[in-house]
Design a protein around this motif. Structure first.
Motif, PDB file in Angstrom:
ATOM      1  N   LEU A  26      69.357 116.455  97.486  1.00 25.92           N
ATOM      2  CA  LEU A  26      68.839 115.434  96.611  1.00 25.92           C
ATOM      3  C   LEU A  26      68.065 115.740  95.409  1.00 25.92           C
ATOM      4  O   LEU A  26      68.226 115.254  93.950  1.00 25.92           O
ATOM      5  N   HIS A  29      70.669 117.064  93.315  1.00 28.13           N
ATOM      6  CA  HIS A  29      71.455 115.855  92.530  1.00 28.13           C
ATOM      7  C   HIS A  29      70.391 115.522  91.321  1.00 28.13           C
ATOM      8  O   HIS A  29      71.027 115.075  90.476  1.00 28.13           O
ATOM      9  N   GLU A  70      75.642 118.422  98.282  1.00 31.21           N
ATOM     10  CA  GLU A  70      75.899 117.424  97.136  1.00 31.21           C
ATOM     11  C   GLU A  70      77.007 117.553  96.284  1.00 31.21           C
ATOM     12  O   GLU A  70      77.478 116.472  95.956  1.00 31.21           O
ATOM     13  N   ILE A  76      74.406 109.100  97.454  1.00 29.94           N
ATOM     14  CA  ILE A  76      73.063 109.654  97.523  1.00 29.94           C
ATOM     15  C   ILE A  76      72.444 108.744  98.958  1.00 29.94           C
ATOM     16  O   ILE A  76      71.406 109.495  99.236  1.00 29.94           O
ATOM     17  N   PHE A  79      71.184 110.819 101.755  1.00 30.96           N
ATOM     18  CA  PHE A  79      69.814 111.629 101.609  1.00 30.96           C
ATOM     19  C   PHE A  79      68.511 111.036 101.870  1.00 30.96           C
ATOM     20  O   PHE A  79      67.572 111.464 102.010  1.00 30.96           O
TER      21      PHE A  79
END
Length: 79
Positions: A26, A29, A70, A76, A79
């Motif tokens: 995360l 990202h 990722e 996402i 996550f």
């Protein structure tokens, strides 16, 4: 009977590492939002992992796993 406790402790360690990989993914990202993931950002993420209690030996493996996770993810939400 003692082996039962060892297995659950190992599972806890694995789940902690899995959670660290997800958190790191995360963070990666977020660093890639501007499409410019630099070494400086990578060092910041490594420093954050160390502050979370990750050992020096694990940081590079967690970062490598998180970068792959990722890269391979298209959402996402996990996550």
């Amino acid at each position: 009977m003692l082996n039962i406790f060892k297995k659950s402790k190992d599972k806890d360690n694995n789940s902690v590492e899995e959670n660290l990989v997800k958190i790191t993914a995360l963070l990666i990202h977020a660093a890639k939002i501007d499409e410019n993931y630099t070494e400086k950002e990578k060092l910041i993420i490594k420093k954050a992992l160390l502050e979370m209690g990750t050992s020096d030996d694990q940081v590079d493996n967690i970062l490598k796993d998180a970068e792959l996770k990722e890269k391979d993810s298209n959402q996402i939400l996990e996550f």
